[in-house]
Write a protein that holds these residues in place. Structure first.
Motif, PDB file in Angstrom:
ATOM      1  N   ASP A 165      -0.764   4.713   7.335  1.00 31.55           N
ATOM      2  CA  ASP A 165      -1.210   3.345   7.591  1.00 31.55           C
ATOM      3  C   ASP A 165      -1.085   2.444   6.371  1.00 31.55           C
ATOM      4  OD1 ASP A 165      -1.885   3.938  10.248  1.00 31.55           O
ATOM      5  OD2 ASP A 165      -3.826   4.740   9.609  1.00 31.55           O
ATOM      6  N   GLY A 191       1.311  -1.972   6.734  1.00 31.43           N
ATOM      7  CA  GLY A 191       0.082  -1.210   6.846  1.00 31.43           C
ATOM      8  C   GLY A 191      -1.129  -2.113   7.020  1.00 31.43           C
ATOM      9  N   GLY A 221      -5.894   0.831   5.406  1.00 31.20           N
ATOM     10  CA  GLY A 221      -4.949   1.914   5.162  1.00 31.20           C
ATOM     11  C   GLY A 221      -4.417   1.920   3.744  1.00 31.20           C
TER      12      GLY A 221
END
Length: 328
Positions: free
Chosen positions: A276, A300, A304
């Motif tokens: 992520d 992302g 993340g």
């Protein structure tokens, strides 16, 4: 890193909109000079013998391991890289945060930057009081990771390298001429000659430059000299990438580095991948880099990217200490 890429994207957009005549004029303009962050109370500005940077010596007599820290395409001396330098200093690493372009006395554009600038910086770092010249690492991010891997394959004795959002190849120079009008120059040079490089292909997409890199990598088989020969670096290597990257394909290029190392019998890199995270995957964690709030704008989620940094930074420090040792 973000600021330099924003400049590049802005110039590219202007070239596309204005057309051939005006575009050629726009492409010739140098970027706005990057702001140089001050060294602060625990550091010192270095501007001598071709080395421009902020130096953060570790406390105590040493001898200490040392790190050459290379930021990305923002040029100059950024706050994000400084945050990392301060953390490394606190862990016992004498750290040189190097300005290698878009700074006084350096090329305004990231085009044909002399590798000799990095060699001089390493030579300078090794000569500093309290530094153990036999325990030197390179830490680099984005374009600094591209340079860092290239330098590690050419400069003997690098004890460890940590590369965030890395590149497996040498790319064209980072300029509007190359993005839009074709391949004109390399990002790096040595002995006055451009280092073999891979051309950008196609046009930037609605979200940025990713397509020119993805398409460019498809030409690698016909331009093999552009690949960075990781097998020529025999030291320990750590690579960090985010799978949600939007700027350039750092995880696929990480895979290429790993595959080449395996095929050539080189030591296998340590790889940290984060699902992520994007181009903000590596760097100082939130508490030390509160001004890096842009982390989610290049791929992302915000969470993340910060989770990736919180996880990766202690591993970076542990890796460096394991390979270089601590202060003696």
């Amino acid at each position: 890193m973000k600021r330099g890429w924003k400049i590049a994207l802005g110039v590219v957009g202007a070239v596309v909109l204005i057309g051939a005549g005006g575009g050629a004029w726009m492409a010739s303009l140098p970027p706005k000079p990057a702001k140089l962050v001050e060294a602060g109370p625990t550091g010192q500005r270095i501007d001598a013998a071709g080395v421009l940077g902020n130096y953060f010596p570790a406390a105590g007599e040493g001898p200490h391991p040392a790190v050459l820290l290379l930021g990305g395409s923002e040029g100059g001396l950024s706050q994000g890289a400084q945050a990392q330098a301060l953390l490394l200093q606190a862990e016992g690493f004498s750290t040189l945060q190097l300005a290698y372009h878009n700074a006084p006395g350096k090329s305004a554009k990231l085009v044909n930057i002399p590798l000799e600038d990095f060699y001089r910086a390493l030579d300078w770092l090794k000569k500093q009081p309290g530094v153990d010249a036999g325990r030197i690492a390179i830490v680099g991010y984005s374009k600094g990771a591209e340079a860092g891997l290239l330098v590690a394959t050419r400069y003997p004795g690098i004890g460890a390298a940590v590369l965030g959002m890395p590149s497996s190849v040498v790319w064209d120079g980072m300029s509007a001429e190359n993005y839009v009008l074709g391949s004109f120059s390399s990002s790096w040079s040595e002995k006055g000659e451009p280092v073999a490089h891979l051309a950008y292909k196609g046009q930037p997409g609605s979200e940025g430059l990713m397509p020119v890199f993805v398409n460019g990598l498809k030409e690698l088989d016909s331009n093999p000299d552009a690949a960075i020969p990781v097998e020529k670096y025999n030291g320990p290597l750590m690579l960090i990438c985010g799978e949600a990257e939007k700027l350039w394909p750092s995880c696929p290029m990480t895979d290429q580095i790993v595959e080449r190392a395996k095929a050539k019998g080189a030591p296998q890199p340590v790889v940290l991948r984060y699902k992520d995270a994007g181009h903000g995957v590596a760097g100082a964690p939130r508490s030390a880099a509160s001004k890096d709030a842009w982390v989610s704008k290049l791929g992302g989620t915000e969470e993340g990217n910060w989770v990736a940094r919180a996880d990766s930074w202690p591993k970076v420090v542990a890796f460096l200490k394991a390979k270089l040792g601590g202060p003696e």
